[in-house]
Design a protein around this motif. Structure first.
Motif, PDB file in Angstrom:
ATOM      1  N   ALA A   1       0.853  -1.194   0.000  1.00 32.93           N
ATOM      2  CA  ALA A   1       0.000   0.000   0.000  1.00 32.93           C
ATOM      3  C   ALA A   1       0.890   1.244   0.000  1.00 32.93           C
ATOM      4  O   ALA A   1       1.971   1.254   0.574  1.00 32.93           O
ATOM      5  CB  ALA A   1      -0.911   0.009   1.220  1.00 32.93           C
ATOM      6  N   GLN A   2       0.398   2.258  -0.665  1.00 31.87           N
ATOM      7  CA  GLN A   2       1.202   3.473  -0.726  1.00 31.87           C
ATOM      8  C   GLN A   2       1.028   4.286   0.543  1.00 31.87           C
ATOM      9  O   GLN A   2      -0.015   4.248   1.193  1.00 31.87           O
ATOM     10  CB  GLN A   2       0.786   4.315  -1.941  1.00 31.87           C
ATOM     11  N   SER A   3       2.067   5.024   0.898  1.00 32.62           N
ATOM     12  CA  SER A   3       2.017   5.864   2.085  1.00 32.62           C
ATOM     13  C   SER A   3       2.989   7.009   1.922  1.00 32.62           C
ATOM     14  O   SER A   3       3.897   6.969   1.087  1.00 32.62           O
ATOM     15  CB  SER A   3       2.347   5.069   3.347  1.00 32.62           C
ATOM     16  N   VAL A   4       2.785   8.020   2.736  1.00 34.01           N
ATOM     17  CA  VAL A   4       3.678   9.170   2.724  1.00 34.01           C
ATOM     18  C   VAL A   4       3.918   9.598   4.166  1.00 34.01           C
ATOM     19  O   VAL A   4       2.998   9.564   4.991  1.00 34.01           O
ATOM     20  CB  VAL A   4       3.092  10.309   1.872  1.00 34.01           C
ATOM     21  N   ALA A   5       5.147   9.977   4.478  1.00 31.33           N
ATOM     22  CA  ALA A   5       5.509  10.358   5.832  1.00 31.33           C
ATOM     23  C   ALA A   5       6.133  11.748   5.845  1.00 31.33           C
ATOM     24  O   ALA A   5       6.957  12.086   4.989  1.00 31.33           O
ATOM     25  CB  ALA A   5       6.497   9.351   6.420  1.00 31.33           C
ATOM     26  N   THR A  24       8.861  11.780   2.791  1.00 33.36           N
ATOM     27  CA  THR A  24       9.291  10.521   2.198  1.00 33.36           C
ATOM     28  C   THR A  24       8.051   9.716   1.828  1.00 33.36           C
ATOM     29  O   THR A  24       6.983   9.904   2.415  1.00 33.36           O
ATOM     30  CB  THR A  24      10.175   9.703   3.141  1.00 33.36           C
ATOM     31  N   TYR A  25       8.199   8.838   0.862  1.00 32.32           N
ATOM     32  CA  TYR A  25       7.037   8.108   0.379  1.00 32.32           C
ATOM     33  C   TYR A  25       7.371   6.630   0.216  1.00 32.32           C
ATOM     34  O   TYR A  25       8.536   6.231   0.157  1.00 32.32           O
ATOM     35  CB  TYR A  25       6.563   8.694  -0.958  1.00 32.32           C
ATOM     36  N   SER A  26       6.321   5.846   0.120  1.00 29.76           N
ATOM     37  CA  SER A  26       6.463   4.415  -0.130  1.00 29.76           C
ATOM     38  C   SER A  26       5.347   4.000  -1.077  1.00 29.76           C
ATOM     39  O   SER A  26       4.165   4.105  -0.727  1.00 29.76           O
ATOM     40  CB  SER A  26       6.366   3.624   1.175  1.00 29.76           C
ATOM     41  N   ALA A  92       1.738  14.659  -0.485  1.00 32.79           N
ATOM     42  CA  ALA A  92       0.762  13.647  -0.879  1.00 32.79           C
ATOM     43  C   ALA A  92       1.321  12.813  -2.021  1.00 32.79           C
ATOM     44  O   ALA A  92       2.181  13.262  -2.783  1.00 32.79           O
ATOM     45  CB  ALA A  92      -0.549  14.303  -1.298  1.00 32.79           C
ATOM     46  N   VAL A  93       0.819  11.589  -2.147  1.00 30.71           N
ATOM     47  CA  VAL A  93       1.303  10.670  -3.175  1.00 30.71           C
ATOM     48  C   VAL A  93       0.116   9.996  -3.854  1.00 30.71           C
ATOM     49  O   VAL A  93      -0.929   9.761  -3.244  1.00 30.71           O
ATOM     50  CB  VAL A  93       2.246   9.617  -2.561  1.00 30.71           C
ATOM     51  N   ILE A 102      -3.106  10.126  -1.374  1.00 31.64           N
ATOM     52  CA  ILE A 102      -2.890   9.846   0.037  1.00 31.64           C
ATOM     53  C   ILE A 102      -2.057  10.974   0.622  1.00 31.64           C
ATOM     54  O   ILE A 102      -0.962  11.261   0.131  1.00 31.64           O
ATOM     55  CB  ILE A 102      -2.171   8.501   0.244  1.00 31.64           C
ATOM     56  N   PHE A 103      -2.560  11.600   1.679  1.00 33.45           N
ATOM     57  CA  PHE A 103      -1.883  12.736   2.290  1.00 33.45           C
ATOM     58  C   PHE A 103      -1.065  12.315   3.498  1.00 33.45           C
ATOM     59  O   PHE A 103      -1.425  11.388   4.231  1.00 33.45           O
ATOM     60  CB  PHE A 103      -2.906  13.785   2.735  1.00 33.45           C
ATOM     61  N   GLY A 104       0.036  13.041   3.717  1.00 34.17           N
ATOM     62  CA  GLY A 104       0.769  12.919   4.958  1.00 34.17           C
ATOM     63  C   GLY A 104       0.040  13.642   6.076  1.00 34.17           C
ATOM     64  O   GLY A 104      -1.021  14.235   5.867  1.00 34.17           O
ATOM     65  N   LYS A 105       0.638  13.611   7.265  1.00 33.08           N
ATOM     66  CA  LYS A 105      -0.038  14.183   8.431  1.00 33.08           C
ATOM     67  C   LYS A 105       0.173  15.680   8.549  1.00 33.08           C
ATOM     68  O   LYS A 105      -0.453  16.320   9.396  1.00 33.08           O
ATOM     69  CB  LYS A 105       0.422  13.470   9.699  1.00 33.08           C
ATOM     70  N   GLY A 106       1.033  16.218   7.732  1.00 30.15           N
ATOM     71  CA  GLY A 106       1.237  17.656   7.738  1.00 30.15           C
ATOM     72  C   GLY A 106       2.415  18.103   8.590  1.00 30.15           C
ATOM     73  O   GLY A 106       2.755  17.471   9.591  1.00 30.15           O
ATOM     74  N   THR A 107       3.024  19.204   8.179  1.00 31.34           N
ATOM     75  CA  THR A 107       4.117  19.846   8.925  1.00 31.34           C
ATOM     76  C   THR A 107       3.775  21.315   9.077  1.00 31.34           C
ATOM     77  O   THR A 107       3.500  22.000   8.083  1.00 31.34           O
ATOM     78  CB  THR A 107       5.451  19.712   8.179  1.00 31.34           C
TER      79      THR A 107
END
Lengths: 113, 116
Positions: A1-5, A24-26, A92-93, A102-107
């Protein structure tokens, strides 16, 4: 599954200094990568995206992002920060032919005068 | 003016009540999305729609219902609200699949929903 950090919840930078917001992404495949910005009480606004081609992508408000395939990163940068850049930034990725992002949690970026 | 509007901007309701959040876009975009934004979680996709009468689940669909009878509208209904659904809800639209668009998604300004 795709993810972004996004490894940093908050980044503080002095006005006039360069800024970097990390991402970073996966994914299993070639990624489509995005940066969005959110100001208080507003929706997200698109800044820039990477699909293919030049690894350095230029976007709105003087922002740019560098795609690094070997490090699976897509860091957001700006040479000289402004106080008005203070906001919440989302990486996002997506994948080709995908319907969604898919969005990251934000900075949260604080630019100090 | 063209755009994407959400209503209401703020809503307070009680547990067990039904509440509907409205989203309207004037671009005739094919795709529409509902997200919730919570501290520590970022944006999470609830439901999305690729066209009128076509909807699909996102990451956190439980407790929510959507419909899309017209291209321009995409209402989100909480059939029996719970406190865990207190959040800020964002609607978004895009002309095409996000990977095909120059402007992947346009967002509304959100609805802040509090469930007591």
């Amino acid at each position: 599954a795709q993810s972004v950090a996004q490894p940093e919840d908050q980044v503080n930078v002095a006005e006039g200094n360069p800024l970097t917001v990390k991402c970073t992404y996966s994914v299993s495949g070639n990624p489509y990568l995005f940066w969005y910005v959110q100001y208080p009480n507003r929706g997200l606004q698109f800044l820039l995206k990477y699909i293919t081609g030049d690894n350095l992508v230029k976007g709105s408000y003087g922002f740019e992002a560098e795609f690094n395939k070997s490090q699976t990163s897509f860091h957001l940068k700006k040479p000289s920060a402004l106080v008005s850049d203070s906001a919440l930034y989302f990486c996002a990725v997506s994948l080709n032919r995908d319907d969604k992002i898919i969005f990251g949690k934000g900075t949260r970026l604080h630019i100090l005068p | 003016d063209a755009g994407i509007t959400q209503s209401p901007r703020y809503k307070i309701t009680e547990t067990g009540r039904q509440v509907t959040l409205m989203c309207h876009q004037t671009w005739s975009h094919s795709y529409m999305f509902w997200y919730r934004q919570d501290l520590g979680h970022g944006l999470r996709l609830i439901y999305y729609s690729a066209a009128a009468d076509i909807t699909d689940k996102g990451e956190v669909p439980d407790g929510y219902v959507v419909s899309r009878s017209k291209t321009e509208n995409f209402p989100l209904t909480l059939e029996s609200a719970t406190r865990s659904q207190t959040s800020v809800y964002f609607c978004a639209s895009s002309h095409n699949r996000v990977s095909y668009s120059n402007q992947p998604q346009h967002f509304g300004d959100g609805t802040r929903l509090s469930i007591l």
